[in-house]
Design an enzyme around this catalytic site. Structure first.
Site, PDB file in Angstrom:
ATOM      1  N   LYS A  30       0.823  -1.227   0.000  1.00  0.00           N
ATOM      2  CA  LYS A  30       0.000   0.000   0.000  1.00  0.00           C
ATOM      3  C   LYS A  30       0.858   1.280   0.000  1.00  0.00           C
ATOM      4  CE  LYS A  30      -3.908  -2.230   2.336  1.00  0.00           C
ATOM      5  NZ  LYS A  30      -4.937  -2.084   3.391  1.00  0.00           N
TER       6      LYS A  30
ATOM      7  N   TYR B 195     -12.438  -2.173  -3.674  1.00  0.00           N
ATOM      8  CA  TYR B 195     -12.921  -2.276  -2.295  1.00  0.00           C
ATOM      9  C   TYR B 195     -14.448  -2.164  -2.199  1.00  0.00           C
ATOM     10  CZ  TYR B 195      -8.320  -2.297  -0.025  1.00  0.00           C
ATOM     11  OH  TYR B 195      -7.073  -2.647   0.427  1.00  0.00           O
TER      12      TYR B 195
ATOM     13  N   ASN C 283      -1.927   0.187   6.756  1.00  0.00           N
ATOM     14  CA  ASN C 283      -1.418  -1.068   7.325  1.00  0.00           C
ATOM     15  C   ASN C 283      -0.535  -1.851   6.343  1.00  0.00           C
ATOM     16  OD1 ASN C 283      -3.445  -2.002   5.677  1.00  0.00           O
ATOM     17  ND2 ASN C 283      -4.499  -3.209   7.236  1.00  0.00           N
TER      18      ASN C 283
ATOM     19  N   HIS D 167      -2.277  -5.509   1.708  1.00  0.00           N
ATOM     20  CA  HIS D 167      -3.578  -6.176   1.599  1.00  0.00           C
ATOM     21  C   HIS D 167      -3.323  -7.595   1.120  1.00  0.00           C
ATOM     22  CE1 HIS D 167      -7.663  -7.173   0.304  1.00  0.00           C
ATOM     23  NE2 HIS D 167      -7.083  -7.673  -0.780  1.00  0.00           N
TER      24      HIS D 167
ATOM     25  N   GLU E  63      -9.657 -11.215  -7.281  1.00  0.00           N
ATOM     26  CA  GLU E  63      -8.724 -10.094  -7.116  1.00  0.00           C
ATOM     27  C   GLU E  63      -7.518 -10.228  -8.051  1.00  0.00           C
ATOM     28  OE1 GLU E  63      -9.912  -9.065  -2.478  1.00  0.00           O
ATOM     29  OE2 GLU E  63      -7.853  -9.649  -2.926  1.00  0.00           O
TER      30      GLU E  63
HETATM   31  P1  CMP Z   1      -7.400  -4.562   3.848  1.00  0.00           P
HETATM   32  O1  CMP Z   1      -6.946  -5.949   4.168  1.00  0.00           O
HETATM   33  O2  CMP Z   1      -6.820  -3.910   2.661  1.00  0.00           O
HETATM   34  O3  CMP Z   1      -8.994  -4.570   3.703  1.00  0.00           O
HETATM   35  C1  CMP Z   1      -9.785  -3.429   3.974  1.00  0.00           C
HETATM   36  C2  CMP Z   1      -8.997  -2.307   4.564  1.00  0.00           C
HETATM   37  O4  CMP Z   1      -9.736  -1.283   5.207  1.00  0.00           O
HETATM   38  C3  CMP Z   1      -8.094  -2.833   5.659  1.00  0.00           C
HETATM   39  O5  CMP Z   1      -7.078  -3.637   5.122  1.00  0.00           O
HETATM   40  C4  CMP Z   1      -7.644  -1.542   6.327  1.00  0.00           C
HETATM   41  O6  CMP Z   1      -6.542  -0.964   5.677  1.00  0.00           O
HETATM   42  C5  CMP Z   1      -8.839  -0.607   6.087  1.00  0.00           C
HETATM   43  N1  CMP Z   1      -9.520  -0.216   7.316  1.00  0.00           N
HETATM   44  C6  CMP Z   1      -9.597   1.044   7.770  1.00  0.00           C
HETATM   45  N2  CMP Z   1     -10.300   1.074   8.906  1.00  0.00           N
HETATM   46  C7  CMP Z   1     -10.684  -0.182   9.181  1.00  0.00           C
HETATM   47  C8  CMP Z   1     -11.433  -0.780  10.231  1.00  0.00           C
HETATM   48  N3  CMP Z   1     -11.938  -0.064  11.230  1.00  0.00           N
HETATM   49  N4  CMP Z   1     -11.634  -2.124  10.202  1.00  0.00           N
HETATM   50  C9  CMP Z   1     -11.131  -2.868   9.166  1.00  0.00           C
HETATM   51  N5  CMP Z   1     -10.410  -2.341   8.144  1.00  0.00           N
HETATM   52  C10 CMP Z   1     -10.175  -1.010   8.160  1.00  0.00           C
END
Ligand code: CMP
Length: 140
Positions: A11, A51, A114, A117, A128
């Site tokens: 990311k 998403y 984070n 993904h 995906e």
């Molecule tokens: P990802 O695995 O990419 O899937 C959805 C993304 O939403 C997640 O990682 C996080 O980066 C983002 N995200 C932001 N806020 C939240 C939250 N409260 N709970 C879960 N995902 C979140």
């Protein structure tokens, strides 16, 4: 268990800090093979579409804006049980809950930023992977 593929995204928080190589090192050390990879800057439309499953969640708009705030590296990873294996290597979504040695424990800045993904099921992995790659771009 036969060989499986999963979709990974490094990311914008990680590309901004030049962490692609460090993350790839963790991925490869865990026994996952990077069989396709490209760096790209997602459009808002692409991020929204990718998403879409989260579109009713309160964090959706912020997530889309974050994902277009800089380049990402999209990857196809291959291994036995790749989906579960990569989720173990990534660690918990919230880095505060991520185990030692995981990518998110090492590198993530927050639950949103984070660093990576990974697909959450074999079915979503197939969708995906085909969202970003055609079969001729994948070389095992
Ligand atoms: P990802 O695995 O990419 O899937 C959805 C993304 O939403 C997640 O990682 C996080 O980066 C983002 N995200 C932001 N806020 C939240 C939250 N409260 N709970 C879960 N995902 C979140």
């Amino acid at each position: 268990m036969t060989t499986q593929r999963t979709l990974s995204i490094i990311k914008p928080d990680a590309t901004r800090r030049n962490l692609t190589g460090a993350i790839n090192n963790t991925i490869e050390k865990a026994g996952l093979k990077i069989v396709a990879q490209k760096r790209m800057h997602l459009t808002e439309e692409q991020a929204k579409q990718f998403y879409a499953v989260h579109k009713e969640r309160p964090f959706y708009n912020d997530l889309v804006q974050f994902m277009i705030s800089g380049p990402v590296v999209v990857q196809v990873l291959e291994a036995n049980d790749a989906v579960t294996k990569y989720r173990d290597v990534m660690g918990a979504t919230n880095p505060a809950n991520a185990a030692e040695g995981t990518i998110r424990k090492q590198f993530a800045e927050s639950i949103e930023a984070n660093s990576v993904h990974g697909s959450d099921s074999a079915e979503n992995a197939a969708k995906e992977v085909s969202f970003f790659f055609s079969e001729i771009e994948i070389a095992a």
